[in-house]
Each structure stands twice: as structure tokens, then as C-alpha cells.
Design a protein around this motif. Structure first.
Motif, PDB file in Angstrom:
ATOM      1  N   TYR A   1      20.046   1.017 125.132  1.00 24.41           N
ATOM      2  CA  TYR A   1      18.770   0.706 124.164  1.00 24.41           C
ATOM      3  C   TYR A   1      19.081   0.020 124.426  1.00 24.41           C
ATOM      4  O   TYR A   1      17.673  -0.506 124.961  1.00 24.41           O
ATOM      5  CB  TYR A   1      19.283   1.054 123.143  1.00 24.41           C
ATOM      6  N   PHE A   2      19.395  -1.434 123.741  1.00 21.33           N
ATOM      7  CA  PHE A   2      19.046  -2.672 124.248  1.00 21.33           C
ATOM      8  C   PHE A   2      17.838  -3.230 125.307  1.00 21.33           C
ATOM      9  O   PHE A   2      17.303  -3.974 125.624  1.00 21.33           O
ATOM     10  CB  PHE A   2      19.733  -3.378 123.473  1.00 21.33           C
TER      11      PHE A   2
ATOM     12  N   ASP B   1      23.620  -8.730 120.337  1.00 24.11           N
ATOM     13  CA  ASP B   1      23.766  -8.727 121.347  1.00 24.11           C
ATOM     14  C   ASP B   1      25.327 -10.002 121.262  1.00 24.11           C
ATOM     15  O   ASP B   1      26.988  -9.036 120.793  1.00 24.11           O
ATOM     16  CB  ASP B   1      24.356  -8.663 123.003  1.00 24.11           C
ATOM     17  N   SER B   2      25.046 -10.992 120.440  1.00 28.05           N
ATOM     18  CA  SER B   2      25.647 -11.604 120.318  1.00 28.05           C
ATOM     19  C   SER B   2      26.439 -12.052 118.976  1.00 28.05           C
ATOM     20  O   SER B   2      27.557 -11.973 118.925  1.00 28.05           O
ATOM     21  CB  SER B   2      25.129 -12.940 119.946  1.00 28.05           C
ATOM     22  N   ASP B   3      25.979 -10.591 118.790  1.00 32.80           N
ATOM     23  CA  ASP B   3      26.136 -10.694 116.761  1.00 32.80           C
ATOM     24  C   ASP B   3      27.553  -9.262 116.946  1.00 32.80           C
ATOM     25  O   ASP B   3      28.552 -10.192 116.549  1.00 32.80           O
ATOM     26  CB  ASP B   3      24.887  -9.192 116.334  1.00 32.80           C
ATOM     27  N   HIS B   4      27.156  -8.704 117.882  1.00 37.59           N
ATOM     28  CA  HIS B   4      28.597  -7.232 118.712  1.00 37.59           C
ATOM     29  C   HIS B   4      29.692  -8.622 119.416  1.00 37.59           C
ATOM     30  O   HIS B   4      30.793  -7.712 118.650  1.00 37.59           O
ATOM     31  CB  HIS B   4      28.002  -6.489 119.859  1.00 37.59           C
ATOM     32  N   HIS B   5      29.355  -8.569 119.430  1.00 33.85           N
ATOM     33  CA  HIS B   5      31.077  -9.771 120.240  1.00 33.85           C
ATOM     34  C   HIS B   5      31.779 -10.522 119.097  1.00 33.85           C
ATOM     35  O   HIS B   5      32.553 -10.363 118.861  1.00 33.85           O
ATOM     36  CB  HIS B   5      30.690 -11.434 121.447  1.00 33.85           C
ATOM     37  N   LEU B   6      30.853 -11.430 118.020  1.00 32.39           N
ATOM     38  CA  LEU B   6      31.457 -11.396 116.684  1.00 32.39           C
ATOM     39  C   LEU B   6      32.004 -10.965 116.222  1.00 32.39           C
ATOM     40  O   LEU B   6      33.407 -11.091 115.283  1.00 32.39           O
ATOM     41  CB  LEU B   6      29.984 -12.569 116.319  1.00 32.39           C
ATOM     42  N   LEU B   7      31.171  -9.608 116.181  1.00 36.45           N
ATOM     43  CA  LEU B   7      31.964  -8.126 115.330  1.00 36.45           C
ATOM     44  C   LEU B   7      32.958  -8.016 115.603  1.00 36.45           C
ATOM     45  O   LEU B   7      34.151  -7.339 114.841  1.00 36.45           O
ATOM     46  CB  LEU B   7      30.264  -7.439 114.615  1.00 36.45           C
TER      47      LEU B   7
ATOM     48  N   LEU C   1      10.480  -9.498 122.309  1.00 31.80           N
ATOM     49  CA  LEU C   1      11.841  -9.447 121.104  1.00 31.80           C
ATOM     50  C   LEU C   1      12.488  -9.650 121.790  1.00 31.80           C
ATOM     51  O   LEU C   1      14.273  -9.416 120.940  1.00 31.80           O
ATOM     52  CB  LEU C   1      12.053  -7.793 120.245  1.00 31.80           C
ATOM     53  N   ALA C   2      12.663  -9.929 123.019  1.00 30.14           N
ATOM     54  CA  ALA C   2      14.229 -10.373 123.862  1.00 30.14           C
ATOM     55  C   ALA C   2      14.709 -11.503 123.048  1.00 30.14           C
ATOM     56  O   ALA C   2      16.321 -11.303 122.873  1.00 30.14           O
ATOM     57  CB  ALA C   2      13.804 -11.246 124.890  1.00 30.14           C
ATOM     58  N   GLN C   3      14.760 -12.448 122.029  1.00 25.20           N
ATOM     59  CA  GLN C   3      15.817 -12.726 121.715  1.00 25.20           C
ATOM     60  C   GLN C   3      16.460 -12.233 120.812  1.00 25.20           C
ATOM     61  O   GLN C   3      17.794 -12.657 119.954  1.00 25.20           O
ATOM     62  CB  GLN C   3      14.625 -14.265 121.164  1.00 25.20           C
ATOM     63  N   GLY C   4      15.382 -11.551 120.330  1.00 21.16           N
ATOM     64  CA  GLY C   4      15.890 -10.408 118.849  1.00 21.16           C
ATOM     65  C   GLY C   4      17.078  -9.829 119.556  1.00 21.16           C
ATOM     66  O   GLY C   4      18.620  -8.987 118.722  1.00 21.16           O
ATOM     67  N   PHE C   5      16.781  -8.627 120.972  1.00 22.65           N
ATOM     68  CA  PHE C   5      17.938  -8.143 121.349  1.00 22.65           C
ATOM     69  C   PHE C   5      19.043  -9.020 121.599  1.00 22.65           C
ATOM     70  O   PHE C   5      20.981  -8.531 121.271  1.00 22.65           O
ATOM     71  CB  PHE C   5      17.789  -7.366 122.306  1.00 22.65           C
ATOM     72  N   GLU C   6      18.888 -10.047 122.198  1.00 17.75           N
ATOM     73  CA  GLU C   6      19.826 -11.659 122.394  1.00 17.75           C
ATOM     74  C   GLU C   6      20.901 -11.435 121.404  1.00 17.75           C
ATOM     75  O   GLU C   6      21.902 -11.562 121.615  1.00 17.75           O
ATOM     76  CB  GLU C   6      19.457 -12.919 123.351  1.00 17.75           C
ATOM     77  N   LEU C   7      20.243 -11.359 120.670  1.00 22.75           N
ATOM     78  CA  LEU C   7      21.026 -12.146 119.258  1.00 22.75           C
ATOM     79  C   LEU C   7      21.746 -10.752 118.981  1.00 22.75           C
ATOM     80  O   LEU C   7      23.003 -10.772 118.115  1.00 22.75           O
ATOM     81  CB  LEU C   7      19.731 -12.497 117.990  1.00 22.75           C
TER      82      LEU C   7
END
Length: 186
Positions: free
Chosen positions: A99-100, A118-124, A110-116
Motif C-alpha cells: 500500500y505505501f 514505516d518507521s512507526d511500524h518498526h517502533l511498534l 507525502l513521501a516523508q509521511g509514508f517513511e514516518l
């Protein structure tokens, strides 16, 4: 990535990532002509995650208050906890790998938003591993011990806060993109 944007610190998406949200505010999503089954499904998945965490939170509170039996607590914890972890991992995997990338191609601003996200997913993932480890500890303890349950309850609350922030931000990026550009390619 700027540490202030980390899921550990942010309280909202930066204004630069909210450009489509201004044109497609949350209050109008379901009335928009572009609202479709994919958006509804996505939002329902997010509600399921929130609901599972609310159930786990309530479950801990009831066990700490000795309002439910240890075996009922253990059974429900195993059921809700495993469902949360497996469904969330699957959801994040599909988002990151399918999706992303498609959504970024629809609006490169919005590329930075989708990178953000993705980064959230690793932290989660780290929070989920802590959740799993503590759940195993709680399930292996004798029923009279409430300290592991109290610690697990705090973990559930922290995970709930982090996940909710992530889900809100994800919704505020994804849904406006889908409303503006459609779901072609997804």
C-alpha cells in the motif's frame, strides 16, 4: 528522520504532511464521493486494533480488581493478545510492502509521511515484542501474583497510546490520498 517526528514524541503530523487533510477533513470522509469499500475496510481494521487493546485494558483492570477468575483472564489474554499481534503484524506488512509504495506514487509530497509510518511500524514492533514477552510472563505466573499483571497493564496502556497516535496519523495520510486519487493499483 527528525527525532521530534518519532512516534515517541509527536502529537500530530507536521503541517507539511497535512496538505490533503485540509481538502479532505475527517468529518467529511464518509460523505465524500470517493469513499469506498477499501477505505471503510481500512478504518474498520484500525477500529478492531483499538477495540482489542480496550478489551485487554479492561481485562487487566478486572483481573487486578479480582473481578474475574485467573483462568478466564488467561484465556481471554491469550485470545485477544494473539489476535492483536498477528493481525497487526499482517496489517503492517501489507502496508509497508504494497500500500505505501503505491500511495507514495500517487502524491510524492507525502513521501516523508509514508517513511514516518514505516518507521512507526518498526517502533511498534519493539512495543509488540515487549507486550508478547510480558504476556508470557503473566500467563506463566501463579494467579495470586498481581504485580506482573499491573506491569502488563501499563504495557497495554503504553502500546494503546502509541498505536492510537500511529493510527490517527496513518488515517490522516492514507484516507485523503485515496479520496483524491482513488484506489487504482491497490
Amino acid at each position: 528522520m527528525d527525532e521530534k517526528l518519532s512516534l515517541n514524541y509527536r502529537t500530530a503530523l507536521p503541517d507539511a504532511l497535512r496538505v490533503l487533510l485540509e481538502d479532505y477533513p475527517r468529518t467529511g470522509w464518509t460523505q465524500d464521493a470517493g469513499y469506498n469499500g477499501l477505505i471503510q475496510f481500512w478504518l474498520e481494521r484500525h477500529m478492531m486494533f483499538r477495540d482489542l487493546l480496550a478489551r485487554l485494558n479492561s481485562l487487566c483492570e478486572h483481573r487486578l480488581g479480582k473481578e474475574i477468575a485467573p483462568e478466564i483472564f488467561a484465556s481471554n489474554l491469550a485470545q485477544y493478545g494473539s489476535l492483536l499481534v498477528s493481525e497487526l503484524h499482517g496489517h503492517h506488512t501489507i502496508e509497508d510492502h504494497h500500500y505505501f509504495p503505491v500511495l507514495v506514487s500517487k502524491d510524492h509530497r507525502l513521501a516523508q509521511g509514508f517513511e514516518l509510518l514505516d518507521s512507526d511500524h518498526h517502533l511498534l514492533d519493539a512495543h509488540l515484542q515487549g507486550f508478547v514477552d510480558q504476556a508470557k510472563t503473566v500467563l506463566s505466573q501463579r494467579a495470586e501474583h498481581t504485580n506482573p499483571i499491573a506491569a502488563f497493564h501499563e504495557t497495554v496502556e503504553r502500546l494503546s497510546d502509541k498505536l492510537d497516535r500511529h493510527l490517527i496519523d496513518e488515517e490522516e495520510l492514507v484516507v485523503p490520498v485515496l479520496l483524491k486519487y482513488g484506489a487504482l493499483g491497490l
